[in-house]
Design an enzyme around this catalytic site. Structure first.
Site, PDB file in Angstrom:
ATOM      1  N   LEU A  60      73.028  -9.774  35.910  1.00 59.49           N
ATOM      2  CA  LEU A  60      72.740 -10.357  36.529  1.00 59.49           C
ATOM      3  C   LEU A  60      71.660 -11.300  35.137  1.00 59.49           C
ATOM      4  O   LEU A  60      72.016 -11.913  35.034  1.00 59.49           O
ATOM      5  CB  LEU A  60      71.343 -10.867  37.491  1.00 59.49           C
ATOM      6  CG  LEU A  60      70.883 -11.650  38.090  1.00 59.49           C
ATOM      7  CD1 LEU A  60      71.059 -12.695  37.827  1.00 59.49           C
ATOM      8  CD2 LEU A  60      69.841 -10.558  38.346  1.00 59.49           C
TER       9      LEU A  60
ATOM     10  N   ARG B 184      64.307  -2.999  44.154  1.00 56.98           N
ATOM     11  CA  ARG B 184      62.931  -2.276  43.909  1.00 56.98           C
ATOM     12  C   ARG B 184      62.696  -1.581  44.604  1.00 56.98           C
ATOM     13  O   ARG B 184      61.550  -0.653  43.781  1.00 56.98           O
ATOM     14  CB  ARG B 184      61.971  -3.767  43.950  1.00 56.98           C
ATOM     15  CG  ARG B 184      62.201  -4.859  43.195  1.00 56.98           C
ATOM     16  CD  ARG B 184      61.806  -6.116  43.273  1.00 56.98           C
ATOM     17  NE  ARG B 184      62.177  -6.978  42.192  1.00 56.98           N
ATOM     18  CZ  ARG B 184      61.615  -8.194  42.478  1.00 56.98           C
ATOM     19  NH1 ARG B 184      61.884  -8.921  43.715  1.00 56.98           N
ATOM     20  NH2 ARG B 184      61.800  -9.250  41.744  1.00 56.98           N
TER      21      ARG B 184
ATOM     22  N   GLU C 282      64.650  -4.800  36.658  1.00 54.60           N
ATOM     23  CA  GLU C 282      64.609  -4.863  37.809  1.00 54.60           C
ATOM     24  C   GLU C 282      63.278  -5.686  38.539  1.00 54.60           C
ATOM     25  O   GLU C 282      62.561  -5.762  39.604  1.00 54.60           O
ATOM     26  CB  GLU C 282      65.150  -4.033  39.220  1.00 54.60           C
ATOM     27  CG  GLU C 282      66.209  -3.297  38.650  1.00 54.60           C
ATOM     28  CD  GLU C 282      66.718  -2.764  40.020  1.00 54.60           C
ATOM     29  OE1 GLU C 282      66.180  -2.433  40.984  1.00 54.60           O
ATOM     30  OE2 GLU C 282      67.988  -1.440  40.461  1.00 54.60           O
TER      31      GLU C 282
ATOM     32  N   GLY D 264      65.624 -13.628  32.061  1.00 54.16           N
ATOM     33  CA  GLY D 264      66.127 -11.728  32.193  1.00 54.16           C
ATOM     34  C   GLY D 264      65.003 -12.153  33.682  1.00 54.16           C
ATOM     35  O   GLY D 264      65.325 -12.272  34.894  1.00 54.16           O
TER      36      GLY D 264
ATOM     37  N   GLU E 239      55.073  -7.801  35.773  1.00 54.98           N
ATOM     38  CA  GLU E 239      54.611  -9.429  35.968  1.00 54.98           C
ATOM     39  C   GLU E 239      55.095 -10.195  36.804  1.00 54.98           C
ATOM     40  O   GLU E 239      54.299 -10.722  37.997  1.00 54.98           O
ATOM     41  CB  GLU E 239      54.569 -10.550  34.535  1.00 54.98           C
ATOM     42  CG  GLU E 239      53.933  -9.885  33.408  1.00 54.98           C
ATOM     43  CD  GLU E 239      53.651  -8.347  32.747  1.00 54.98           C
ATOM     44  OE1 GLU E 239      55.090  -8.124  32.811  1.00 54.98           O
ATOM     45  OE2 GLU E 239      52.947  -7.743  32.731  1.00 54.98           O
TER      46      GLU E 239
ATOM     47  N   GLU F 173      70.530 -12.360  31.907  1.00 53.51           N
ATOM     48  CA  GLU F 173      71.368 -12.459  30.059  1.00 53.51           C
ATOM     49  C   GLU F 173      70.573 -12.813  29.118  1.00 53.51           C
ATOM     50  O   GLU F 173      69.223 -12.448  28.978  1.00 53.51           O
ATOM     51  CB  GLU F 173      71.932 -13.889  30.832  1.00 53.51           C
ATOM     52  CG  GLU F 173      73.340 -14.328  31.658  1.00 53.51           C
ATOM     53  CD  GLU F 173      73.901 -15.450  32.090  1.00 53.51           C
ATOM     54  OE1 GLU F 173      72.729 -16.036  30.945  1.00 53.51           O
ATOM     55  OE2 GLU F 173      74.147 -15.249  32.642  1.00 53.51           O
ATOM     56  N   PRO F 174      70.893 -13.106  27.933  1.00 49.79           N
ATOM     57  CA  PRO F 174      69.973 -12.538  26.703  1.00 49.79           C
ATOM     58  C   PRO F 174      68.941 -13.988  26.710  1.00 49.79           C
ATOM     59  O   PRO F 174      67.547 -13.315  26.814  1.00 49.79           O
ATOM     60  CB  PRO F 174      70.950 -13.180  25.960  1.00 49.79           C
ATOM     61  CG  PRO F 174      72.283 -12.755  25.633  1.00 49.79           C
ATOM     62  CD  PRO F 174      72.388 -13.126  27.521  1.00 49.79           C
TER      63      PRO F 174
END
Lengths: 382, 259, 326
Positions: free
Chosen positions: A125, A243, A363, A131, A367, A127-128
């Site tokens: 999922l 999670r 995951e 996130g 925050e 990517e640069p």
């Protein structure tokens, strides 16, 4: 109210504990030091049924439940967080969505080997540029007859190099933003699919974290999981379970560090008495033990809800939020209890300290968990 | 072919043992109970025989109170087919001979081709039950086996028993009783599937009366159970290695007269 | 004689009783007040062996000699001795803890319907009753046991009981009862000898050296064997070392290995896990060498050195060599 493990759950917990203590603990320091992926023990975990705990037997799994899963995962994490994350990704991030959203043909092909422990899966999922902001997928899949042409890069993918299957999330309809995200399984060896760099990490160093690269990679439409545009919902639902798994991993890391701190406080003497008998250390251990138990209970509750098929977004996030914070805090305190020795590899708690940090990041960062919890308690869930 | 495996539930090896108020029994509070490790080798060997030959039923048998069901269930989770639990308060104070009589009676009813068990249970450490079961049944017996191979015709088993200075290899006619020594094999962990499947397997409860056992008193009653007398405090010999070694040798020679 | 204490003879399989028989006969003599007889089943008994039993204090040797008696097989031995018991009604039958006595005595007890106290560390008369003390839970506790009826059967742990002093010139009457030797059911295929270390057997040795996880690898045990050679010690290992594959299982000391009570135990790099301590804490003198001052073994050691074993062992070997050469 009933807060009791079933006979099976107790046996699964005992088995995982014994396996982790006898087979994983002896290599945990070394694979961390050498950044070596533990193929042999991971394979044995698969044979024992630890890679598809809640998957029904028909699809290669053990036919157990989510509570057994967190019990076993905690035991593995108590000895080695790297093994635990391999297990967590297979069970919750890869296995669960395919079981839940896949067709029988897809379960046969993509789930059975992973749940049976013969192959690994990963969850692609991040990517640069995506996130925490997972809606913003840059990887695209363009329909071309009975195939999709996939292009893009995925980052920080646990099991990325070792996996035979990647559950990939990508944009099939840019205009629809996150409602245009679609899930599909890409098999290793598919032309256009390659693995980029492997990350050099602070902790969970024996696990494999890699970059996945897709260049005009043709993926059959038959490999799509769910409908076009359903991908984001699938990802979020998988992350609820994920999670809980990371929560269990965090509890394991904290519990492992706590056990070492207690053992040390019993043995090590200063001023003629074991240091545990000094109030400063005794109180610290009391707080550590209380936090670990509280985290464990939050994880158990979230797992129990998930096992019942109930919504658990709030509870899963709370569990992950609290357990990861506990892991970071307790491992830090465990070093403090050890004094200077805690800073030295031989005493192991420094490994737990390094491993703990990731649980606040992957995951869903701390925050993001706060965001989820806040939204839920304010009644603003979408 | 049918194989009976005798197992005993014992306190985990890491348990600190305490004497109960009666001074004749142990304090059981807080004990983690396990299958005696040597018995696990026996279970494992039975499962391997089944894997090798097919068409083999593995029946585990144990004597003891309700908690013994957990031990039997963990053997079922490893892969045993079913279990028999001799659960009778009349046998609560059984010595090895009473235990052997009860187990021999179950074995007679089940009529297995082979009985496997551990070389001793790591609680009373007597190691007498395998031989006594064999004696009561009139079967041959081999102690402390390190290897085993059943002949193709299923009539004899070739075993290696550990004796001082070596291994004696025998052909033993079946049915027979074999006691397992560490090194025979490496017991498997129960798989999750095995654990989930174990609850569907039968654990048959039997009483002394079902086995036609006459009421009897132990031949070797325990009079008292005691903690070990504490060892007198020792001393750490100070100084550099050379000095300490000299002082150690002197102490062993002159004080302890141990050499 | 109806009040006799019998001692089952353990031999070296070459016609000579093992040294441990001095302990069994010595203890029987103390308990019986002299009415002690040896029972010897063997394929070959030497005159020297018989003389030895007499010097240790056996008044009589029941000698059953026959090629079929070796190797030991329970189904051959048990009926013979049971028949002799029926005819002679001994009061007690004692044997040393060895591989065959362990099985033989258990089977004999079942045949006779009497109690067996295995692995005794103490025996005492309480009035006209015998009370045995035996370690249970691998030596974490001691159980005192009594017998409901005679003969009282017990096996004795080596190195614990005071051996009889040999009395030169004291002889035993030899009696060769005519017995039917039952047919063997076990057929011997072969005997595989272990590569001899030249050191004594672990459970019989008066001095035992043990190497734990601190040995770091199998190749380092050679320094312990060298020391063992100098002081005549057996070399064992902790479970950690055995589980790591450094030593074969038969060398393991502890709750799931051999329980030992030597006169002197020397532990090198052994931390002293509870299950190891259980297997050796009844040793008379315990020496521990470990670089970790917190290692639990120091709690039960009579003498401890906190240092690297790889420095201590060579110097200790040299020191003992110098001492014993004197």
């Amino acid at each position: 109210m009933k807060l009791e493990l079933t006979d099976e759950q107790q046996m699964i917990q005992a088995m995982a504990r014994e396996f982790a203590e006898s087979e994983i603990a002896p290599i945990a320091d070394e694979i961390d030091r050498d950044e070596r992926f533990p193929h042999e023990t991971v394979k044995r975990m698969g044979e024992l049924g630890l890679m598809g705990i809640a998957v029904p037997e028909a699809w290669g799994g053990a036919g157990s439940d989510m509570v057994s899963y967190v019990l076993a995962l905690e035991e593995i994490a108590k000895q080695c967080a790297s093994h635990a994350v391999v297990m967590s990704v297979n069970n919750s991030l890869y296995g669960w969505p395919i079981l839940t959203y896949g067709t029988d043909a897809q379960r046969e092909r993509f789930l059975k080997p992973v749940a049976g422990g013969h192959a690994l899966g990963c969850f692609a999922l991040t990517e640069p540029q995506a996130g925490s902001d997972a809606r913003n997928q840059a990887t695209t899949a363009v329909r071309d007859g009975d195939h999709y042409a996939v292009n893009g890069r995925k980052l920080f993918i646990t099991n990325g190099r070792e996996s035979s299957f990647a559950l990939l999330f990508c944009q099939t309809d840019k205009d629809k933003a996150h409602r245009g995200i679609t899930a599909m399984v890409v098999e290793k060896g598919t032309p256009g699919f390659s693995v980029g760099k492997t990350e050099d990490k602070l902790g969970i160093r024996a696990s494999d974290t890699a970059e996945l690269i897709f260049e005009d990679c043709r993926v059959p439409v038959a490999h799509r999981i769910g409908d076009e545009g359903q991908g984001f919902r699938i990802a979020l639902a998988a992350l609820d379970g994920g999670r809980i798994g990371i929560g269990a991993q965090a509890v394991g890391i904290a519990a492992g560090a706590l056990a070492r701190a207690i053992a040390y406080a019993r043995e090590r003497k200063t001023f003629g008495v074991p240091i545990g008998e000094h109030q400063m250390i005794g109180w610290k251990l009391a707080d550590m033990a209380t936090a670990v138990d509280a985290a464990r209970l939050l994880v158990w509750r979230a797992a129990w809800l998930k096992a019942k098929g109930r919504r658990c977004t709030l509870e899963a996030s709370m569990a992950k939020l609290f357990a990861s914070r506990t892991a970071v805090q307790v491992t830090n305190d465990a070093i403090q209890v050890h004094g200077g020795y805690g800073y030295i590899r031989e005493y192991q708690v420094e490994r737990y300290y390094r491993d703990a940090k990731i649980t606040e990041l992957y995951e869903g960062t701390t925050e993001i968990q706060r965001l989820v919890v806040a939204r839920e308690v304010l009644g603003g869930a979408e | 072919m049918k194989i009976a495996v005798l197992v005993k539930q014992v306190p985990d090896t890491a348990t600190q043992m305490k004497v109960a108020g009666t001074a004749k029994a142990i304090e059981t509070a807080g004990i983690t109970w396990i299958v005696s490790p040597y018995d696990e080798y026996a279970v494992e060997e039975a499962l391997r025989i089944r894997e090798k030959r097919g068409q083999v039923e593995v029946v585990v048998m144990s004597l003891g109170p309700d908690r013994v069901k957990e031990a039997l269930r963990s053997c079922l989770a490893m892969g045993a087919d079913r279990a028999v639990h001799v659960n009778d308060p009349a046998l609560a104070e059984a010595d090895t001979l009473m235990a052997a009589r009860a187990l021999a009676a179950v074995i007679k009813q089940e009529a297995p081709d082979l009985v496997l068990t551990g070389r001793q249970a790591i609680d009373d450490d007597m190691g007498a039950v395998p031989a006594q079961v064999a004696e009561i049944l009139g079967w041959p017996c081999a102690y402390w086996i390190m290897e085993e191979a059943i002949a193709d015709d299923g009539k004899t088993v070739r075993i290696g028993r550990q004796v001082e200075g070596g291994l004696e290899i025998f052909d033993v006619p079946m049915p027979a009783v074999l006691s397992a020594q560490k090194g025979l094999n490496e017991p498997r962990y129960p798989t999750l599937k095995g654990i989930m499947g174990a609850k569907k397997k039968e654990i048959k409860d039997v009483k002394a009366s079902d086995l036609g056992l006459a009421a009897e008193a132990p031949q070797l009653p325990v009079v008292a159970l005691e903690a070990l007398p504490p060892r007198p405090p020792g001393r750490i010999i100070p100084g550099d290695v050379a000095t300490a070694v000299k002082e150690l040798v002197r102490s062993l020679r002159e004080e302890a007269k141990a050499i | 004689m109806a009040n006799a204490f019998w001692c089952m003879v353990e031999d070296d399989r070459k016609g000579t009783p093992k040294k441990v028989m001095a302990e069994v006969i010595g203890e029987a003599t103390r308990l019986a007040g002299g009415d002690v007889e040896a029972v010897w089943l063997t394929d070959t008994a030497t005159d020297d062996g018989i003389r030895q039993l007499g010097e240790w204090g056996a008044k009589k040797v029941w000698l059953i000699e026959g090629a079929e008696l070796a190797p030991y097989r329970a189904e051959v031995w048990v009926p013979i001795v049971a028949e002799l018991v029926a005819a002679q009604s001994p009061k007690a039958i004692l044997g040393p803890v060895t591989s065959r006595q362990r099985e033989f005595m258990a089977r004999l007890a079942a045949r006779l319907g009497v109690g067996l106290a295995g692995d005794c560390m103490g025996l005492a008369m309480d009035g006209d009753k015998l009370v045995g003390t035996r370690p249970v839970y691998a030596g974490k506790l001691l159980a005192k046991v009594a017998w409901a009826k005679t003969p009282w059967l017990a096996t004795l742990r080596p190195n614990v009981f005071k051996p009889a002093d040999a009395q030169p010139g004291q002889t035993a009457a030899v009696e060769r009862p005519s017995v039917q030797i039952p047919a063997a059911q076990l057929k011997l295929v072969e005997r595989r000898e272990e590569a001899s270390t030249g050191l004594p057997e672990l459970t019989e040795a008066e001095i035992v050296i043990s190497g734990g996880r601190g040995m770091k690898g199998p190749e380092n045990y050679v320094i312990l064997e060298e020391l063992g050679g100098i002081i005549g010690a057996a070399v064992g290992a902790s479970r950690a070392a055995v589980d790591a594959g450094w030593r074969p299982h038969r060398f393991q000391i502890g709750q799931t290995g051999r329980t030992i009570s030597p006169k002197l135990y020397l532990g090198f790099g052994v931390s002293g896990a509870i299950q190891h301590l259980a297997g050796m804490r009844t040793s008379k003198v315990i020496v521990a060498v470990n670089k970790d001052p917190e290692a639990p073994i120091f709690k039960i050691a009579d003498y401890g050195i906190v240092a690297d074993l790889f420095e201590v062992v060579p110097q200790l070997t040299q020191e003992f060599k110098r001492l014993l050469e004197k």
